[in-house]
Design an enzyme around this catalytic site. Sequence first.
Site, short mmCIF file in Angstrom:
data_model
loop_
_atom_site.label_atom_id
_atom_site.label_comp_id
_atom_site.label_asym_id
_atom_site.label_seq_id
_atom_site.Cartn_x
_atom_site.Cartn_y
_atom_site.Cartn_z
N LYS A 15 -52.34 -93.89 9.64
CA LYS A 15 -51.03 -94.26 9.08
C LYS A 15 -51.09 -94.01 7.58
CE LYS A 15 -47.67 -98.06 8.93
NZ LYS A 15 -47.34 -99.42 9.42
N ASP A 112 -41.77 -108.81 12.84
CA ASP A 112 -41.28 -107.55 13.40
C ASP A 112 -41.80 -107.37 14.82
OD1 ASP A 112 -39.67 -105.29 13.16
OD2 ASP A 112 -41.34 -104.01 12.56
N LYS A 114 -41.57 -106.57 18.27
CA LYS A 114 -40.66 -105.83 19.14
C LYS A 114 -41.50 -104.96 20.08
CE LYS A 114 -39.95 -102.45 15.40
NZ LYS A 114 -38.95 -101.88 14.47
N ASN A 117 -44.02 -102.38 18.90
CA ASN A 117 -45.20 -102.84 18.17
C ASN A 117 -46.21 -103.54 19.07
OD1 ASN A 117 -44.31 -101.78 15.76
ND2 ASN A 117 -43.31 -103.66 15.10
N ASP A 133 -48.44 -102.98 13.28
CA ASP A 133 -47.39 -102.83 12.26
C ASP A 133 -47.05 -104.16 11.57
OD1 ASP A 133 -45.40 -102.06 10.57
OD2 ASP A 133 -44.30 -100.90 12.05
N THR A 150 -30.78 -122.68 4.68
CA THR A 150 -31.22 -124.06 4.61
C THR A 150 -32.73 -124.10 4.76
OG1 THR A 150 -29.17 -124.71 5.70
CG2 THR A 150 -30.94 -126.34 5.64
#
Length: 428
Positions: A15, A112, A114, A117, A133, A150
């Site tokens: 990567k 992330d 998902k 990944n 990732d 909040t």
Amino acid sequence: RVCVKKSSQERFALKILLDRPKARNEVRLHMMCATHPNIVQIIEVYANSVQFPHESSPRARLLIVMEMMEGGELFHRISQHRHFTEKQASQVTKQATLALQHCHSLNIAHRDLKPENLLFKDNSLDAPVKLCDFGFAKVDQGDLMTPQFTPYYVAPQKEKSGIIPTSPTPYTYNKSCDLWSLGVIIYVMLCGYPPFYSKHHSRTIPKDMRKKIMTGSFEFPEEEWSQISEMAKDIVRKLLKVKPEERLTIEGVLDHPWLNSTEALDNILPSAQLMMDKAMVAGIQQAHAEQLANMRIQDLKVSLKPLHSVNNPILRKRKLLGTKPKDGVYIHDPENGSNDSNVALEKLRDVIAQCILPQAGKGENEDEKLNEVMQEAWKYNRECKLLRDTLQSFSWNGRGFTDKVDRLKLAEIVKQVIEEQTNSHDSQ
């Protein structure tokens, strides 16, 4: 990218990221978590100057060598299985949960989670599933905010012993975001479509689907769910709670009967057949990615600004639509910036506004609008190398994009350009 170790011919994944603070933070958090068997291992990290063929000069980059995950992404793997069972879905869930538990024990929210990944180590039937990732991962110091702005609690503390401390309250919004995502993934694994399903397919989440997400309105349609166990439905219900504090904790997931059942659970799921439709899978992934982006709202302090100085993308887009003369050139409001550098940043923010807001018109009209705001941004930012390289990678010909544009990705990179330009201006 694939790379090969010369001495052993072993294959690894490579990567490559631009060497920026955000990229270094990604590597740092990934390396903190990578000792777990269900998280992709980092083998080596190199900081080198690298010049790609389309570039005029080398750029500082991070080269991250990771273990190769030959088995592919979760949904692709399911689509290859003619007999993907509920027990297999339970085993995948347990491994993903163990990976999250390890991250959360270090007070790191992945943010992330998902299907893309979650990767399989190889193509064997019992191949382990691993999380990858960490580009959106963040230290959860307890001062992060919900979409309603909040705070659950505010207790930032210093880092020590490799574990980043937080307050006694167990879950902030960001960690709970991971658990919501886990619930969505379980639901899709079991039936083949998302829980807040909308019949209207579009690039962004439709209004009816958005409303269902915000109110937690989902069902278990009889056709696909009649053969699925009540235990599976129960864990989905408890993860897809609207209020983050009402969701199962990570320990609650691991202790749930569905992950620890001695029953066979050998019923074949309908998801494998449905996931053979690549367009449908792409739609599921897009909707999930957009919702994750909405959940990653940054910590903001409420303050009122003069209308002319507001950078809110909705107001920006409305202003763009309202100030376009017949000749197609956008009018610059002199109150919005006192010099060229301010104007340049304004034009870049217009691009982000055009990218991230729901599209009101037909596809071609929206593409034309994106081309127009990009032309304006390019006119004021021609000296920015990052923008120049970005446009080249997105097939920009000086007047428009010749290929279909991933708008969310473009918005993310333009945001980086703004940060780079702002930092450069501040240093001067």
